[in-house]
Design a protein around this motif. Structure first.
Motif, PDB file in Angstrom:
ATOM      1  N   LYS A  46      40.783  33.033  44.984  1.00 51.90           N
ATOM      2  CA  LYS A  46      41.697  33.554  46.010  1.00 51.90           C
ATOM      3  C   LYS A  46      43.149  33.343  45.599  1.00 51.90           C
ATOM      4  O   LYS A  46      44.002  34.207  45.786  1.00 51.90           O
ATOM      5  CB  LYS A  46      41.416  32.886  47.351  1.00 51.90           C
ATOM      6  N   LYS A  47      43.420  32.187  45.015  1.00 50.40           N
ATOM      7  CA  LYS A  47      44.789  31.840  44.613  1.00 50.40           C
ATOM      8  C   LYS A  47      45.247  32.667  43.413  1.00 50.40           C
ATOM      9  O   LYS A  47      46.439  32.978  43.277  1.00 50.40           O
ATOM     10  CB  LYS A  47      44.850  30.346  44.296  1.00 50.40           C
ATOM     11  N   ASN A  48      44.316  33.016  42.542  1.00 50.42           N
ATOM     12  CA  ASN A  48      44.666  33.676  41.284  1.00 50.42           C
ATOM     13  C   ASN A  48      44.097  35.089  41.165  1.00 50.42           C
ATOM     14  O   ASN A  48      43.872  35.573  40.054  1.00 50.42           O
ATOM     15  CB  ASN A  48      44.145  32.843  40.104  1.00 50.42           C
ATOM     16  N   LYS A  49      43.858  35.771  42.288  1.00 50.49           N
ATOM     17  CA  LYS A  49      43.128  37.038  42.228  1.00 50.49           C
ATOM     18  C   LYS A  49      43.869  38.116  41.436  1.00 50.49           C
ATOM     19  O   LYS A  49      43.237  38.895  40.709  1.00 50.49           O
ATOM     20  CB  LYS A  49      42.789  37.533  43.632  1.00 50.49           C
ATOM     21  N   ASP A  50      45.201  38.166  41.519  1.00 53.65           N
ATOM     22  CA  ASP A  50      45.936  39.175  40.745  1.00 53.65           C
ATOM     23  C   ASP A  50      45.827  38.888  39.253  1.00 53.65           C
ATOM     24  O   ASP A  50      45.606  39.806  38.446  1.00 53.65           O
ATOM     25  CB  ASP A  50      47.406  39.205  41.170  1.00 53.65           C
ATOM     26  N   TRP A  51      45.994  37.625  38.876  1.00 54.86           N
ATOM     27  CA  TRP A  51      45.843  37.239  37.473  1.00 54.86           C
ATOM     28  C   TRP A  51      44.433  37.514  36.977  1.00 54.86           C
ATOM     29  O   TRP A  51      44.245  38.028  35.872  1.00 54.86           O
ATOM     30  CB  TRP A  51      46.156  35.744  37.312  1.00 54.86           C
ATOM     31  N   PHE A  52      43.434  37.201  37.807  1.00 56.93           N
ATOM     32  CA  PHE A  52      42.040  37.405  37.410  1.00 56.93           C
ATOM     33  C   PHE A  52      41.772  38.886  37.142  1.00 56.93           C
ATOM     34  O   PHE A  52      41.141  39.238  36.140  1.00 56.93           O
ATOM     35  CB  PHE A  52      41.103  36.885  38.499  1.00 56.93           C
ATOM     36  N   GLU A  53      42.272  39.759  37.997  1.00 63.56           N
ATOM     37  CA  GLU A  53      42.065  41.190  37.783  1.00 63.56           C
ATOM     38  C   GLU A  53      42.767  41.655  36.509  1.00 63.56           C
ATOM     39  O   GLU A  53      42.232  42.478  35.757  1.00 63.56           O
ATOM     40  CB  GLU A  53      42.561  41.993  38.981  1.00 63.56           C
ATOM     41  N   GLN A  54      43.961  41.129  36.233  1.00 63.43           N
ATOM     42  CA  GLN A  54      44.653  41.476  34.997  1.00 63.43           C
ATOM     43  C   GLN A  54      43.860  41.029  33.771  1.00 63.43           C
ATOM     44  O   GLN A  54      43.775  41.755  32.777  1.00 63.43           O
ATOM     45  CB  GLN A  54      46.042  40.835  34.987  1.00 63.43           C
ATOM     46  N   MET A  55      43.270  39.830  33.852  1.00 66.78           N
ATOM     47  CA  MET A  55      42.470  39.332  32.732  1.00 66.78           C
ATOM     48  C   MET A  55      41.204  40.174  32.534  1.00 66.78           C
ATOM     49  O   MET A  55      40.760  40.392  31.410  1.00 66.78           O
ATOM     50  CB  MET A  55      42.083  37.869  32.963  1.00 66.78           C
ATOM     51  N   LEU A  56      40.647  40.662  33.631  1.00 67.11           N
ATOM     52  CA  LEU A  56      39.458  41.500  33.524  1.00 67.11           C
ATOM     53  C   LEU A  56      39.799  42.824  32.855  1.00 67.11           C
ATOM     54  O   LEU A  56      39.051  43.317  31.992  1.00 67.11           O
ATOM     55  CB  LEU A  56      38.834  41.737  34.901  1.00 67.11           C
TER      56      LEU A  56
END
Length: 321
Positions: A46-56
């Motif tokens: 939840k805290k890093n969802k934008d970063w996680f999507e970028q990494m994906l």
């Protein structure tokens, strides 16, 4: 990457490859042993969802390993943490709804190889992300191999530039025949009544048309769907202008109950299809499951499949847009 080292540690897995500078899959593990629970993982996502999507998008596949995910409820919590919209599966695979956004993966015979594909590639609206959870890893086989789609296009253009551009210019036409009732005796055994949520032919046909399919009814009650023209490749925003091999020619060409041809009805040369099949296998990344794994795919960028497996094997899935 260092900015997020407190939230994840970077791991490795069997079969992992570096493709054009990108690690596939990127393996994310708990940053410390005391944070290996699902509640901590959900909070971190939840805290890093934008970063996680970028990494994906950057790596095309992300594996969450070591978080002790136990069941469909916990898997659904992980899916919902990222706040991606749900998209209902439409396709030939027999599946069962388990919990909220969670379904079984293809319930066809484990002895069969499910060929590489982009999820719902033939439908007008297809998932952006496919998320898989391993509840029961198989004792033997059962890998979920995946393929960087742009590499297939690059190699096909190197070997068959004229054929690729001819097919692209012409477009593709697919046909598929679905029985009325579900059958788990085939990996493509989903009946049209289940697929279109109605036993009424008129309603089912209307819903098929809304998805871009033409329909013919056969004497035995089966529904033949015709789809086309469809593109051979696609370019999606944010993915370095890569031309993805966004089709299912190899999976449907000359198969029982299905066909793939050029949109004008011309046949695709067998040598082109056969060589494409070899290239896809050569470019594949063979991913082996461990219990509790959660694997994210960028469906725009990767084809995926399923190797034949010994029983038991239970993998659950959620699809997002």
């Amino acid at each position: 990457m260092e900015h997020f080292s407190k939230d994840f540690s970077i791991g490795a897995c069997e079969g992992q490859k570096v493709v054009d500078g990108e690690t596939m899959p990127l393996v994310l593990q708990p940053p410390e042993p005391t944070r290996n629970d699902v509640e901590s993982l959900v909070s971190t996502l939840k805290k890093n969802k934008d970063w996680f999507e970028q990494m994906l998008i950057k790596n095309s596949a992300i594996l969450l390993r070591g978080f002790n995910v136990q069941n469909s409820v916990e898997f659904n919590d992980i899916v919902e943490a990222l706040e991606w919209d749900d998209i209902r599966y439409v396709g030939p695979a027999p599946r069962t709804h388990i919990h909220k956004r969670v379904w079984t993966a293809n319930e066809g015979p484990l002895s069969e190889f499910i060929y590489y594909h982009h999820e719902m590639v033939l439908i007008k609206e297809f998932p952006k992300q496919v998320i898989l959870f391993c509840e029961t890893p198989p004792p033997e086989g059962g890998q979920t191999p995946f393929v960087p789609s742009f590499r297939v296009t690059e190699r096909m253009l190197e070997e068959f530039p004229e054929a690729v551009e001819e097919i692209e210019a012409n477009g593709l036409k697919y046909t598929f025949t679905a029985p009325s009732k579900n059958s788990t005796g085939s990996m493509r055994g989903r009946g049209w009544e289940d697929a279109f949520v109605s036993s009424d032919r008129a309603i089912a046909e209307q819903r098929a048309n809304a998805l871009g399919m033409d329909v013919e009814w056969l004497e035995d009650g089966s529904m033949k769907t015709i789809l086309g023209p469809r593109s051979l490749t696609r370019v999606f925003e944010g993915r370095k202008g890569r031309r993805m091999w966004f089709n299912t020619v190899v999976g449907m060409h000359g198969k029982e109950h299905s066909s793939a041809s050029m949109a004008d009805g011309s046949e695709i040369p067998d040598n082109v299809v056969n060589r494409c099949q070899e290239i896809i296998e050569e470019e594949s990344i063979q991913f082996k499951w461990e219990k509790g794994d959660v694997l994210f795919f960028d469906n725009y960028a990767l084809l995926h499949g399923r190797r034949p497996s010994a029983a038991p094997r239970r993998v659950l899935v959620a699809t997002c847009k």
